[in-house]
Design a protein around this motif. Structure first.
Motif, PDB file in Angstrom:
ATOM      1  N   ALA A   1       0.753  -1.231   0.046  1.00  0.00           N
ATOM      2  CA  ALA A   1      -0.083  -0.141   0.006  1.00  0.00           C
ATOM      3  C   ALA A   1       0.761   1.160   0.004  1.00  0.00           C
ATOM      4  CB  ALA A   1      -1.051   0.166   1.040  1.00  0.00           C
ATOM      5  N   ARG A   2       2.041   1.457   0.848  1.00  0.00           N
ATOM      6  CA  ARG A   2       2.656   2.422   0.814  1.00  0.00           C
ATOM      7  C   ARG A   2       3.485   2.363  -0.378  1.00  0.00           C
ATOM      8  NH1 ARG A   2       3.361   4.970   5.637  1.00  0.00           N
ATOM      9  NH2 ARG A   2       2.676   3.943   7.658  1.00  0.00           N
ATOM     10  N   GLN A   3       4.019   1.429  -1.191  1.00  0.00           N
ATOM     11  CA  GLN A   3       4.633   1.407  -2.504  1.00  0.00           C
ATOM     12  C   GLN A   3       3.468   1.907  -3.597  1.00  0.00           C
ATOM     13  OE1 GLN A   3       6.288  -2.598  -3.019  1.00  0.00           O
ATOM     14  NE2 GLN A   3       5.927  -2.269  -5.278  1.00  0.00           N
ATOM     15  N   LEU A   4       2.257   1.841  -3.247  1.00  0.00           N
ATOM     16  CA  LEU A   4       1.173   2.436  -4.262  1.00  0.00           C
ATOM     17  C   LEU A   4       0.981   3.726  -4.036  1.00  0.00           C
ATOM     18  CD1 LEU A   4      -1.077  -0.920  -4.198  1.00  0.00           C
ATOM     19  CD2 LEU A   4       0.358  -0.036  -6.212  1.00  0.00           C
ATOM     20  N   GLY A   5       1.407   4.466  -3.104  1.00  0.00           N
ATOM     21  CA  GLY A   5       1.571   5.670  -2.788  1.00  0.00           C
ATOM     22  C   GLY A   5       0.561   6.293  -1.356  1.00  0.00           C
ATOM     23  N   ALA A   6       0.209   5.393  -0.677  1.00  0.00           N
ATOM     24  CA  ALA A   6      -0.366   5.535   0.657  1.00  0.00           C
ATOM     25  C   ALA A   6       0.606   6.186   1.446  1.00  0.00           C
ATOM     26  CB  ALA A   6      -0.846   4.290   1.228  1.00  0.00           C
ATOM     27  N   SER A   7       0.466   7.505   2.102  1.00  0.00           N
ATOM     28  CA  SER A   7       1.319   7.977   3.168  1.00  0.00           C
ATOM     29  C   SER A   7       0.900   7.624   4.408  1.00  0.00           C
ATOM     30  CB  SER A   7       1.397   9.373   3.168  1.00  0.00           C
ATOM     31  OG  SER A   7       0.047  10.115   3.029  1.00  0.00           O
ATOM     32  N   HIS A   8      -0.135   7.051   4.810  1.00  0.00           N
ATOM     33  CA  HIS A   8      -0.702   6.209   5.994  1.00  0.00           C
ATOM     34  C   HIS A   8      -1.213   4.984   5.922  1.00  0.00           C
ATOM     35  CE1 HIS A   8       0.087  10.173   7.951  1.00  0.00           C
ATOM     36  NE2 HIS A   8      -0.471  10.518   6.858  1.00  0.00           N
ATOM     37  N   TYR A   9      -1.012   3.922   6.712  1.00  0.00           N
ATOM     38  CA  TYR A   9      -1.866   2.800   6.509  1.00  0.00           C
ATOM     39  C   TYR A   9      -2.286   2.341   8.021  1.00  0.00           C
ATOM     40  CZ  TYR A   9      -2.460  -2.233   5.947  1.00  0.00           C
ATOM     41  OH  TYR A   9      -3.055  -3.502   5.459  1.00  0.00           O
ATOM     42  N   ILE A  10      -3.534   1.803   7.784  1.00  0.00           N
ATOM     43  CA  ILE A  10      -4.504   1.492   9.147  1.00  0.00           C
ATOM     44  C   ILE A  10      -4.690   0.004   8.992  1.00  0.00           C
ATOM     45  CG2 ILE A  10      -6.527   1.775  10.556  1.00  0.00           C
ATOM     46  CD1 ILE A  10      -6.276   4.740   9.511  1.00  0.00           C
ATOM     47  N   ASP A  11      -4.211  -0.667  10.018  1.00  0.00           N
ATOM     48  CA  ASP A  11      -4.573  -2.244   9.868  1.00  0.00           C
ATOM     49  C   ASP A  11      -5.868  -2.256  10.812  1.00  0.00           C
ATOM     50  OD1 ASP A  11      -4.946  -4.660  10.750  1.00  0.00           O
ATOM     51  OD2 ASP A  11      -3.104  -4.846  11.729  1.00  0.00           O
ATOM     52  N   SER A  12      -6.902  -2.634  10.199  1.00  0.00           N
ATOM     53  CA  SER A  12      -8.421  -2.453  10.989  1.00  0.00           C
ATOM     54  C   SER A  12      -8.537  -3.700  11.974  1.00  0.00           C
ATOM     55  CB  SER A  12      -9.298  -2.495   9.631  1.00  0.00           C
ATOM     56  OG  SER A  12      -9.231  -3.647   8.941  1.00  0.00           O
ATOM     57  N   GLN A  13      -7.701  -4.581  11.747  1.00  0.00           N
ATOM     58  CA  GLN A  13      -7.869  -5.654  12.768  1.00  0.00           C
ATOM     59  C   GLN A  13      -7.203  -5.391  13.985  1.00  0.00           C
ATOM     60  OE1 GLN A  13      -6.274  -8.874  10.263  1.00  0.00           O
ATOM     61  NE2 GLN A  13      -8.392  -9.711  10.158  1.00  0.00           N
ATOM     62  N   SER A  14      -6.124  -4.544  13.971  1.00  0.00           N
ATOM     63  CA  SER A  14      -5.421  -4.038  15.317  1.00  0.00           C
ATOM     64  C   SER A  14      -5.538  -2.818  15.771  1.00  0.00           C
ATOM     65  CB  SER A  14      -3.918  -4.232  15.258  1.00  0.00           C
ATOM     66  OG  SER A  14      -3.252  -3.462  14.133  1.00  0.00           O
ATOM     67  N   ALA A  15      -6.502  -1.996  15.078  1.00  0.00           N
ATOM     68  CA  ALA A  15      -6.713  -0.532  15.462  1.00  0.00           C
ATOM     69  C   ALA A  15      -8.057  -0.209  14.938  1.00  0.00           C
ATOM     70  CB  ALA A  15      -5.685   0.359  15.030  1.00  0.00           C
ATOM     71  N   ASP A  16      -8.704   0.739  15.515  1.00  0.00           N
ATOM     72  CA  ASP A  16      -9.898   1.300  15.333  1.00  0.00           C
ATOM     73  C   ASP A  16      -9.988   2.494  14.083  1.00  0.00           C
ATOM     74  OD1 ASP A  16     -12.395   2.501  14.854  1.00  0.00           O
ATOM     75  OD2 ASP A  16     -12.581   3.212  16.982  1.00  0.00           O
ATOM     76  N   PRO A  17     -10.302   1.999  12.822  1.00  0.00           N
ATOM     77  CA  PRO A  17      -9.962   2.841  11.766  1.00  0.00           C
ATOM     78  C   PRO A  17     -10.607   4.248  12.006  1.00  0.00           C
ATOM     79  CG  PRO A  17     -11.528   0.993  11.230  1.00  0.00           C
ATOM     80  CD  PRO A  17     -10.924   0.718  12.329  1.00  0.00           C
ATOM     81  N   ALA A  18     -11.713   4.310  12.619  1.00  0.00           N
ATOM     82  CA  ALA A  18     -12.319   5.824  12.858  1.00  0.00           C
ATOM     83  C   ALA A  18     -11.484   6.610  13.694  1.00  0.00           C
ATOM     84  CB  ALA A  18     -13.513   5.745  13.657  1.00  0.00           C
ATOM     85  N   ALA A  19     -11.053   5.934  14.798  1.00  0.00           N
ATOM     86  CA  ALA A  19     -10.255   6.539  15.917  1.00  0.00           C
ATOM     87  C   ALA A  19      -8.825   7.109  15.190  1.00  0.00           C
ATOM     88  CB  ALA A  19      -9.748   5.678  17.075  1.00  0.00           C
ATOM     89  N   GLU A  20      -8.285   6.285  14.213  1.00  0.00           N
ATOM     90  CA  GLU A  20      -6.925   6.216  13.628  1.00  0.00           C
ATOM     91  C   GLU A  20      -7.191   7.510  12.464  1.00  0.00           C
ATOM     92  OE1 GLU A  20      -3.870   4.957  14.671  1.00  0.00           O
ATOM     93  OE2 GLU A  20      -5.566   4.162  16.026  1.00  0.00           O
ATOM     94  N   LEU A  21      -8.165   7.733  11.887  1.00  0.00           N
ATOM     95  CA  LEU A  21      -8.567   8.717  10.907  1.00  0.00           C
ATOM     96  C   LEU A  21      -8.581   9.936  11.779  1.00  0.00           C
ATOM     97  CD1 LEU A  21     -10.890   7.086   8.415  1.00  0.00           C
ATOM     98  CD2 LEU A  21      -8.669   7.571   8.028  1.00  0.00           C
ATOM     99  N   ALA A  22      -9.202   9.947  12.606  1.00  0.00           N
ATOM    100  CA  ALA A  22      -9.705  11.098  13.568  1.00  0.00           C
ATOM    101  C   ALA A  22      -8.119  11.614  14.038  1.00  0.00           C
ATOM    102  CB  ALA A  22     -10.377  10.774  14.786  1.00  0.00           C
TER     103      ALA A  22
END
Ligand SMILES: NC(=O)c1ccc[n+]([C@@H]2O[C@H](COP(=O)([O-])OP(=O)(O)OC[C@H]3O[C@@H](n4cnc5c(N)ncnc54)[C@H](OP(=O)(O)O)[C@@H]3O)[C@@H](O)[C@H]2O)c1
Ligand SMILES: [Zn+2]
Length: 340
Positions: free
Chosen positions: A208-229
């Motif tokens: 995902a980072r190679q494809l251009g993502a500057s951030h990555y959220i693993d939805s199994q180990s963190a709450d995606p809403a909280a991480e986006l916030a």
């Protein structure tokens, strides 16, 4: 009568069968395409499982088609000629003039919407017939197997993002890094968004980072809403997953006026209205695009260097290729080639 190899499904839930069929003749307004490659999209389940209302069988699936025009029926506009390399995507035709089309509701087109691989036979075959309205000209710079996934996974994510209201510098999250998602990440980054990829587990992070993502959220180990916030809230979440609850789990991570764009044909989703009311967040569905949108997608992909990551299978290994897509293990799009 000359014949071709084609892959058909004979009943909802039935197997993909490799059969010999007569090479079809193009009717008025249609061309025959000698198919070179066809991507396997998750939406092909609507054909194989008979989920699309009114679908009839046997049916040849496939709506990420690249091939060469081989013959034209009468009344095909003169700009389409034998020998041109063209692509065909999901959305093939709507009349554009009836009351429903003019309101933008072309699913309810009074003469009937035409969807490739559903309303007529698609690209899991050596030849197919396509309405001229469904054709996109393929730029010479794009190799055939690279162009195929752009005809659905590409145009759907590109078109959703360019109509999302996000501006360069905005935080945009792509939920799901599969066939659609891995192209969505690339388009989002190339459009100048701060791009977040969200997927299950850690293994997709380096890609995902190679494809251009500057951030990555693993939805199994963190709450995606909280991480986006924590990142300031997303202007847009582009939801490409096949699971409704995974989509609703991101809504709390939208910025005020942020938008969840639903691309994945997922099951039901439950959203707390308070999250929508506070901050005027919204949820919007997005439906692929027309052949002109596909041409824009192809041109932008050439210009910006966006390319799918493909696993290529010959047509006769279609059952294995389809299972590979369904397994979620493909990195990231499975493409069939005919040898043409
Ligand atoms: N709106 C449109 O016009 C349009 C166009 C094309 C396709 N679609 C739909 O878009 C969806 C994706 O298609 P695709 O071809 O990209 O499929 P795909 O390559 O099979 O990818 C499926 C994605 O769904 C995620 N996923 C699967 N099971 C999940 C679960 N239980 N929980 C959370 N996430 C799950 C995977 O997430 P991870 O990355 O986390 O593994 C993966 O990113 C399908 O529903 C398809 O029908 C819609
Ligand atoms: Zn598709």
């Amino acid at each position: 009568m000359p014949t071709m190899r084609a892959v058909q499904v004979s009943r909802p839930g039935g197997p993909l069968e490799l059969v010999e069929r007569p090479i079809p003749e193009p009717g008025p307004g249609s061309v025959r395409i000698q198919v070179q490659a066809c991507g396997i999209c998750h939406s092909d389940v609507m054909t194989t499982e008979g989920q699309w209302p009114g679908i009839t069988f046997p049916r040849v699936p496939g709506h990420e088609v690249i091939g060469v025009i081989d013959a034209a029926g009468k009344d095909v506009p003169a700009r389409w000629k034998a020998g041109q390399r063209v692509g065909v995507g999901w959305h093939a035709w709507h009349c554009g003039h009836c009351d429903n089309c003019r309101r933008g509701d072309y699913f309810a087109c009074q003469t009937g919407i035409q969807v490739t691989g559903i309303s007529f036979d698609g690209g899991y075959a050596e030849y197919m017939i396509a309405p001229a309205t469904s054709l996109a000209l393929v730029p010479a710079e794009l190799p055939t197997a690279d162009a195929a996934p752009l005809m659905c996974a590409g145009v759907t994510t590109f078109n959703a993002l360019r109509n999302s209201g996000a501006k360069p510098g905005d935080l945009v999250a792509v939920l799901g890094v599969g066939g659609l998602g891995h192209l969505g990440v690339q388009y989002a980054a190339k459009m100048g968004f701060r791009t977040v990829a969200i997927a299950r587990g850690k293994d997709k992070e380096p890609l995902a980072r190679q494809l251009g993502a500057s951030h990555y959220i693993d939805s199994q180990s963190a709450d995606p809403a909280a991480e986006l916030a924590k990142l300031g809230g997303a202007r847009v979440v582009l939801a490409t997953v096949t699971h409704g609850p995974a989509m609703s789990a991101t809504v709390g991570g939208l910025a005020p006026r942020g938008r969840l764009m639903v691309l994945g044909a997922a099951g039901p989703m439950e959203i707390d209205p308070i999250l929508l009311i506070m901050g005027r967040r919204s949820v919007e569905g997005w439906y692929s695009g027309t052949s002109l949108d596909s041409q824009d997608t192809l041109a932008f992909s050439v210009q910006s260097g966006v390319r799918p990551m493909n696993e290529v299978y010959p047509l006769e290994r279609v059952a294995e290729a389809y299972d590979r897509m369904m397994s979620g293990k493909a990195r990231f799009r499975v493409v069939l080639t005919t040898g043409n």
